[in-house]
Design a protein around this motif. Sequence first.
Motif, PDB file in Angstrom:
ATOM      1  N   CYS A  53     -10.779   0.615  -5.984  1.00 18.09           N
ATOM      2  CA  CYS A  53     -10.135   1.732  -6.688  1.00 18.09           C
ATOM      3  C   CYS A  53     -10.401   3.044  -5.955  1.00 18.09           C
ATOM      4  CB  CYS A  53     -10.648   1.813  -8.121  1.00 18.09           C
ATOM      5  SG  CYS A  53      -9.919   3.171  -9.067  1.00 18.09           S
ATOM      6  N   ARG A  89      -6.886   6.961  -0.354  1.00 15.66           N
ATOM      7  CA  ARG A  89      -5.774   6.817   0.601  1.00 15.66           C
ATOM      8  C   ARG A  89      -4.534   7.548   0.099  1.00 15.66           C
ATOM      9  NH1 ARG A  89      -3.274   2.297   2.075  1.00 15.66           N
ATOM     10  NH2 ARG A  89      -2.990   2.972   4.229  1.00 15.66           N
ATOM     11  N   GLU A 139      -3.789  -8.352  -3.827  1.00 20.36           N
ATOM     12  CA  GLU A 139      -2.572  -7.654  -3.413  1.00 20.36           C
ATOM     13  C   GLU A 139      -1.379  -7.924  -4.341  1.00 20.36           C
ATOM     14  OE1 GLU A 139      -2.088  -5.328  -1.423  1.00 20.36           O
ATOM     15  OE2 GLU A 139      -3.734  -5.310   0.002  1.00 20.36           O
ATOM     16  N   GLU A 177      -6.288  -2.913   7.222  1.00 25.14           N
ATOM     17  CA  GLU A 177      -5.039  -2.161   7.304  1.00 25.14           C
ATOM     18  C   GLU A 177      -4.298  -2.472   8.597  1.00 25.14           C
ATOM     19  OE1 GLU A 177      -3.820  -0.684   4.839  1.00 25.14           O
ATOM     20  OE2 GLU A 177      -5.597  -0.602   3.562  1.00 25.14           O
ATOM     21  N   HIS A 221      -5.605  -0.638  -9.722  1.00 28.13           N
ATOM     22  CA  HIS A 221      -6.541  -0.966  -8.649  1.00 28.13           C
ATOM     23  C   HIS A 221      -7.843  -1.540  -9.209  1.00 28.13           C
ATOM     24  CE1 HIS A 221      -4.210   2.335  -6.372  1.00 28.13           C
ATOM     25  NE2 HIS A 221      -3.759   1.146  -6.009  1.00 28.13           N
ATOM     26  N   GLU A 257      -8.398   2.997  -2.578  1.00 24.51           N
ATOM     27  CA  GLU A 257      -6.946   3.130  -2.750  1.00 24.51           C
ATOM     28  C   GLU A 257      -6.573   4.538  -3.206  1.00 24.51           C
ATOM     29  OE1 GLU A 257      -4.765   0.885  -1.919  1.00 24.51           O
ATOM     30  OE2 GLU A 257      -5.387  -1.134  -2.473  1.00 24.51           O
ATOM     31  N   LYS A 314      -2.120  -6.221  -7.728  1.00 25.65           N
ATOM     32  CA  LYS A 314      -1.981  -4.771  -7.610  1.00 25.65           C
ATOM     33  C   LYS A 314      -0.518  -4.363  -7.578  1.00 25.65           C
ATOM     34  CE  LYS A 314      -2.239  -2.836  -3.600  1.00 25.65           C
ATOM     35  NZ  LYS A 314      -2.708  -2.332  -2.288  1.00 25.65           N
ATOM     36  N   ASP A 364       0.798  -1.220   0.000  1.00 23.66           N
ATOM     37  CA  ASP A 364       0.000   0.000   0.000  1.00 23.66           C
ATOM     38  C   ASP A 364       0.832   1.271   0.000  1.00 23.66           C
ATOM     39  OD1 ASP A 364      -1.276  -2.136   2.006  1.00 23.66           O
ATOM     40  OD2 ASP A 364      -2.809  -1.253   0.731  1.00 23.66           O
TER      41      ASP A 364
END
Length: 345
Positions: A231, A237, A143, A329, A162, A234, A146, A43
């Motif tokens: 999407c 963020r 993950e 997270e 994403h 992400e 991505k 991330d």
Amino acid sequence: MTNSLCHTLRLLLFTLALSFFGLDMDRSIVSSSGDRSQTTFPDALALKDINHPIKKPIIGCGTICVKQDDPCDFLRVLYESLIAGGIAGLVVEAALYPIDTIKTRVQVARDGGKIIWKGLYSGLGGNLAGVLPASALFFGVYEPTKQKLLEVLPEKFSAVAHLAAGALGGAVSSIVRVPTEVVKQRMQTGQFASAPDAVRLIIAKEGFGGMYAGFGSFLLRDLPFDALQFCVYEQLRIGYKLAARRDLNDPENAMLGAFAGAVTGVLTTPLDVIKTRLMVQGAGNQYKGVSDCIKTILREEGSSALWKGMGPRVLWIGIGGSIFFGVLEKAKQVLSERSQRVHKA
């Protein structure tokens, strides 16, 4: 408290602006020490100029680093994603299952039909048994996919990475999610008393294909849902980190997850209604497929029927998104820190 909330809302607005206008981000991942031979956890932000007045504070937020050329890196990411995704999925389903049951019953009810408020936990045990592997499978695909796409695509196409990873994760996990959903929703509507009975009788009456009833409509709903939700989350963020000039805390991750879930939940409600109708119809085959289901609903109930259950659905996904992404997270952070300690030892 009020000042803190206002500050958070201002950051969210700034984040939306950053996401809308785009931000030039480098594919090369920089570790918290500035060593480009290392890469952060999936991330982490990939930033070109660490001396940029906005970008610099984000570097050094305690992100966890692993060697980029480590052949075990893929397996580590896969393992941590499986565990974190499974935990997050279980927590959300266990906490919010009654809302999901209400949503399903509202969508199935015809005009004038009564909503049964008893047995709101019907099918929870069987659903949890399916959610754990399904969530783990989704993140086991999402993950690493991505991560790889962010490495090979130009930095301005991070949203594409994403979207694609979310859709692929949804497609692969549907192998487990569809039969889990079929059993869950039929129990929620009172057709069966237990998950083992549901599986046995569905296969006896409809064949093994009955476990995948509504498979096409499920993909029609879940592929855009998974792609859009992850999407939006992400990208928010990324923008939020730049706006706040620091890493996100748990409440902020939860807030962005709730926002992404609620927006996506609204947009995909008609697809969810179609999916639910096809999954619970059983051997009667009232609807012959997606197109026939849409035509029948519009003809017999009107277009408003396609938005049935939107309230509980948005509530469920909004609250669920805040819990899910918050737990996700946190679980990834704990697992990554544990992995780093083992690596150093």
